[in-house]
Design a protein around this motif. Structure first.
Motif, PDB file in Angstrom:
ATOM      1  N   ASP A 178       0.857  -1.183   0.000  1.00 53.86           N
ATOM      2  CA  ASP A 178       0.000   0.000   0.000  1.00 53.86           C
ATOM      3  C   ASP A 178       0.895   1.236   0.000  1.00 53.86           C
ATOM      4  N   GLU A 179       0.690   2.136  -0.984  1.00 51.08           N
ATOM      5  CA  GLU A 179       1.600   3.267  -1.175  1.00 51.08           C
ATOM      6  C   GLU A 179       0.841   4.576  -1.404  1.00 51.08           C
ATOM      7  N   PRO A 180       0.438   5.272  -0.372  1.00 51.90           N
ATOM      8  CA  PRO A 180      -0.037   6.646  -0.559  1.00 51.90           C
ATOM      9  C   PRO A 180       1.143   7.602  -0.443  1.00 51.90           C
ATOM     10  N   GLY A 181       1.084   8.694  -1.187  1.00 50.47           N
ATOM     11  CA  GLY A 181       2.185   9.642  -1.109  1.00 50.47           C
ATOM     12  C   GLY A 181       1.899  10.921  -1.860  1.00 50.47           C
ATOM     13  N   VAL A 182       2.968  11.668  -2.122  1.00 54.43           N
ATOM     14  CA  VAL A 182       2.863  12.986  -2.747  1.00 54.43           C
ATOM     15  C   VAL A 182       3.979  13.126  -3.773  1.00 54.43           C
ATOM     16  N   SER A 183       3.660  13.738  -4.926  1.00 50.72           N
ATOM     17  CA  SER A 183       4.683  14.093  -5.897  1.00 50.72           C
ATOM     18  C   SER A 183       5.433  15.315  -5.369  1.00 50.72           C
ATOM     19  N   LYS A 184       6.737  15.220  -5.234  1.00 52.26           N
ATOM     20  CA  LYS A 184       7.527  16.352  -4.740  1.00 52.26           C
ATOM     21  C   LYS A 184       7.537  17.497  -5.739  1.00 52.26           C
ATOM     22  N   ALA A 185       7.373  17.190  -7.021  1.00 54.16           N
ATOM     23  CA  ALA A 185       7.409  18.231  -8.055  1.00 54.16           C
ATOM     24  C   ALA A 185       6.182  19.128  -7.987  1.00 54.16           C
ATOM     25  N   SER A 186       5.000  18.538  -7.765  1.00 54.69           N
ATOM     26  CA  SER A 186       3.767  19.327  -7.813  1.00 54.69           C
ATOM     27  C   SER A 186       3.096  19.500  -6.462  1.00 54.69           C
ATOM     28  N   GLY A 187       3.451  18.638  -5.494  1.00 54.63           N
ATOM     29  CA  GLY A 187       2.787  18.677  -4.194  1.00 54.63           C
ATOM     30  C   GLY A 187       1.435  17.978  -4.201  1.00 54.63           C
ATOM     31  N   LEU A 188       1.063  17.351  -5.322  1.00 54.24           N
ATOM     32  CA  LEU A 188      -0.232  16.681  -5.417  1.00 54.24           C
ATOM     33  C   LEU A 188      -0.135  15.242  -4.912  1.00 54.24           C
ATOM     34  N   PRO A 189      -1.202  14.753  -4.279  1.00 46.89           N
ATOM     35  CA  PRO A 189      -1.171  13.405  -3.696  1.00 46.89           C
ATOM     36  C   PRO A 189      -1.501  12.330  -4.720  1.00 46.89           C
ATOM     37  N   PHE A 190      -1.170  11.109  -4.364  1.00 46.11           N
ATOM     38  CA  PHE A 190      -1.563   9.925  -5.116  1.00 46.11           C
ATOM     39  C   PHE A 190      -1.729   8.789  -4.111  1.00 46.11           C
ATOM     40  N   HIS A 191      -2.424   7.758  -4.510  1.00 43.61           N
ATOM     41  CA  HIS A 191      -2.577   6.572  -3.659  1.00 43.61           C
ATOM     42  C   HIS A 191      -2.669   5.357  -4.559  1.00 43.61           C
ATOM     43  N   THR A 192      -1.672   4.501  -4.473  1.00 41.30           N
ATOM     44  CA  THR A 192      -1.663   3.302  -5.298  1.00 41.30           C
ATOM     45  C   THR A 192      -1.510   2.067  -4.417  1.00 41.30           C
ATOM     46  N   SER A 193      -1.980   0.951  -4.902  1.00 42.24           N
ATOM     47  CA  SER A 193      -1.660  -0.352  -4.323  1.00 42.24           C
ATOM     48  C   SER A 193      -0.895  -1.128  -5.376  1.00 42.24           C
ATOM     49  N   VAL A 194       0.092  -1.878  -4.952  1.00 42.80           N
ATOM     50  CA  VAL A 194       1.111  -2.436  -5.838  1.00 42.80           C
ATOM     51  C   VAL A 194       1.291  -3.919  -5.543  1.00 42.80           C
ATOM     52  N   VAL A 195       1.591  -4.704  -6.566  1.00 44.19           N
ATOM     53  CA  VAL A 195       2.082  -6.066  -6.356  1.00 44.19           C
ATOM     54  C   VAL A 195       3.459  -6.174  -6.993  1.00 44.19           C
ATOM     55  N   HIS A 196       4.444  -6.534  -6.186  1.00 43.87           N
ATOM     56  CA  HIS A 196       5.781  -6.853  -6.690  1.00 43.87           C
ATOM     57  C   HIS A 196       5.890  -8.366  -6.862  1.00 43.87           C
ATOM     58  N   ILE A 197       6.405  -8.796  -7.976  1.00 43.43           N
ATOM     59  CA  ILE A 197       6.760 -10.205  -8.168  1.00 43.43           C
ATOM     60  C   ILE A 197       8.280 -10.292  -8.066  1.00 43.43           C
ATOM     61  N   VAL A 198       8.746 -10.956  -7.005  1.00 41.66           N
ATOM     62  CA  VAL A 198      10.172 -11.014  -6.681  1.00 41.66           C
ATOM     63  C   VAL A 198      10.667 -12.449  -6.873  1.00 41.66           C
ATOM     64  N   VAL A 199      11.712 -12.602  -7.687  1.00 38.33           N
ATOM     65  CA  VAL A 199      12.312 -13.920  -7.926  1.00 38.33           C
ATOM     66  C   VAL A 199      13.696 -13.937  -7.291  1.00 38.33           C
ATOM     67  N   VAL A 200      13.957 -14.973  -6.492  1.00 36.34           N
ATOM     68  CA  VAL A 200      15.228 -15.107  -5.776  1.00 36.34           C
ATOM     69  C   VAL A 200      16.026 -16.255  -6.391  1.00 36.34           C
ATOM     70  N   ASN A 201      17.329 -16.038  -6.587  1.00 36.33           N
ATOM     71  CA  ASN A 201      18.146 -17.101  -7.188  1.00 36.33           C
ATOM     72  C   ASN A 201      18.663 -18.068  -6.126  1.00 36.33           C
ATOM     73  N   GLU A 202      19.421 -19.065  -6.549  1.00 31.71           N
ATOM     74  CA  GLU A 202      19.879 -20.112  -5.628  1.00 31.71           C
ATOM     75  C   GLU A 202      20.883 -19.586  -4.604  1.00 31.71           C
ATOM     76  N   ASP A 203      21.447 -18.411  -4.846  1.00 29.64           N
ATOM     77  CA  ASP A 203      22.376 -17.807  -3.883  1.00 29.64           C
ATOM     78  C   ASP A 203      21.665 -16.912  -2.868  1.00 29.64           C
ATOM     79  N   GLY A 204      20.333 -16.867  -2.941  1.00 29.86           N
ATOM     80  CA  GLY A 204      19.592 -16.033  -2.011  1.00 29.86           C
ATOM     81  C   GLY A 204      19.579 -14.565  -2.387  1.00 29.86           C
ATOM     82  N   LYS A 205      19.917 -14.257  -3.630  1.00 28.61           N
ATOM     83  CA  LYS A 205      19.904 -12.881  -4.118  1.00 28.61           C
ATOM     84  C   LYS A 205      18.662 -12.646  -4.984  1.00 28.61           C
ATOM     85  N   VAL A 206      18.179 -11.407  -4.974  1.00 32.99           N
ATOM     86  CA  VAL A 206      17.022 -11.064  -5.794  1.00 32.99           C
ATOM     87  C   VAL A 206      17.461 -11.010  -7.247  1.00 32.99           C
ATOM     88  N   ALA A 207      16.875 -11.903  -8.071  1.00 32.12           N
ATOM     89  CA  ALA A 207      17.232 -11.980  -9.488  1.00 32.12           C
ATOM     90  C   ALA A 207      16.376 -11.056 -10.332  1.00 32.12           C
TER      91      ALA A 207
END
Length: 384
Positions: A331-360
């Motif tokens: 959940d990501e509500p926030g403000v654009s620093k350039a204009s001062g106007l607000p926004f509110h987004t919800s996001v899904v990240h798809i994260v894949v991790v390799n065999e070394d435990g690092k984010v690929a």
């Protein structure tokens, strides 16, 4: 008050039960069945409907481990059910799609409702039917091809490749995530996470186009946060998983911890040498968007995010993980620093991790339409 996780046990004595364990009151949304056999996996189990109950048995024998009373087998193993749904979706068979839904289903898609009339929350089958009717009026066609399922109990993040064409003849494409909850053998909730800006651009006939002043923010819909006290699968073979997060979760948490404090060295350590960092949005308007390869480029994109946006909060409200893939709902509500106007987004990240435990790789499925509007100073705005 949010219900706490309830743990149900099978085979606490180190031997498989002679008779099935009878389990009443199992809640697929929150409860966990612990089968005390760490050498087993989900692939070793079969879930069978037996009247109103679900039988859990070993795949290579007739041995029944447990009987869950008044539970639908689809709630414990929703993938075959959902794959049939996406066949119907690809064939645009609306009546067949509706047959997969609960009567009181909630169907959501984030986006500006005045520009994309099918964005918003749609209640019940009648609401979903209206969703598809409005989509049909706005688009000549759309294709959604599922490429990955990240399942945890009765909740599944479905990654799809989307493409289509607006009535203007302009094409659009982009990755999509459906966050799906199955309850009592039917879909009780489906949320669509995608960048709607390419759809808006196509519906406007391509660039340049101007969006009229209809009141900033009033028409933007944000998917509601979906939480659960259960952070694991609904079937667990080793109780230690409750206290010891798997490697995929640890790697994802390390990355988010470094990003939240913006610690460049820790961010670089979390990433694989050839990490793919993909932030959605038009790159000529949002500097941090697009695909970056490698830790240095990824850190530069993260730095640009911090420099141009101020977040009221950056909260991971739910994480699903399966093998080396995590689907993270934020959940990501926030403000654009350039204009001062607000926004509110919800996001899904798809994260894949390799065999070394690092984010690929990390792909950021976010509706940037409201962010673009905030960056351009609100309505009216022109995209050249």
């Amino acid at each position: 008050m949010e219900k706490a996780v309830v743990r149900h046990y099978v085979n606490r004595g180190g031997q498989l039960p002679v008779k099935p364990t009878i389990i009443p009151g199992f809640d697929a949304d929150t409860d966990v069945l612990i089968i005390d056999e760490p050498e087993l996996s989900r692939k070793d189990l079969v879930f069978e409907q037996d009247g109103d109950n679900t039988l859990v048995r070993l795949a290579d024998s007739f041995m029944i481990l447990a009987s869950l009373e008044n539970v639908d087998a689809i709630d414990l193993d929703p993938l075959p059910f959902l794959k049939e749904l996406y066949k119907a979706l690809q064939e645009n068979d609306i009546e067949e799609i509706l047959s997969f839904l609960a009567e009181d289903v909630l169907w959501e898609m984030g986006g500006p409702q005045d520009l994309i009339p099918w964005a918003g929350a749609w209640d019940g089958k009648a609401g979903v039917r209206q969703f598809f009717q409005l989509q049909k009026e706005g688009l000549a066609f759309e294709k959604l091809n599922p490429t990955r399922f990240v399942a945890q109990g009765n909740t599944v993040a479905v990654v799809l490749e989307g493409s289509g064409e607006a009535r203007t003849g302009k094409a659009f494409s982009g990755s999509v995530v459906h966050w799906v909850i199955v309850k009592n053998g039917r879909i009780s909730q489906l949320q669509c996470y995608r960048d709607t800006f390419p759809i808006i651009e196509a519906m406007q006939g391509g660039r340049p186009f101007t969006i009229a002043a209809n009141g900033f923010g009033s028409a933007h819909y944000t998917n509601k946060s979906v939480t659960s006290p259960r952070t694991t699968d609904s079937i667990v073979f080793d109780e230690a998983i409750f206290d010891n997060a798997p490697a995929t979760v640890k790697s994802a948490r390390a990355m988010y911890g470094a990003l939240q404090g913006f610690k460049p060295e820790d961010i670089r350590k979390a990433f694989a040498p050839s990490v793919v960092w993909h932030m959605f949005g038009p790159r000529d308007i949002i500097a941090w968007s697009g695909e970056r390869i490698g830790p240095i480029a990824a850190v530069e994109s993260a730095k640009q995010i911090i420099e141009t946006m101020r977040f009221d909060r950056f909260k991971a409200v739910r994480m699903l993980y399966q093998d080396n893939v995590a689907a993270v709902l934020i959940d990501e509500p926030g403000v654009s620093k350039a204009s001062g106007l607000p926004f509110h987004t919800s996001v899904v990240h798809i994260v894949v991790v390799n065999e070394d435990g690092k984010v690929a790789s990390i792909h950021n499925h976010v509706n940037t339409a409201e962010i673009v509007e905030a960056f351009l100073g609100g309505r009216p705005y022109t995209v050249n």
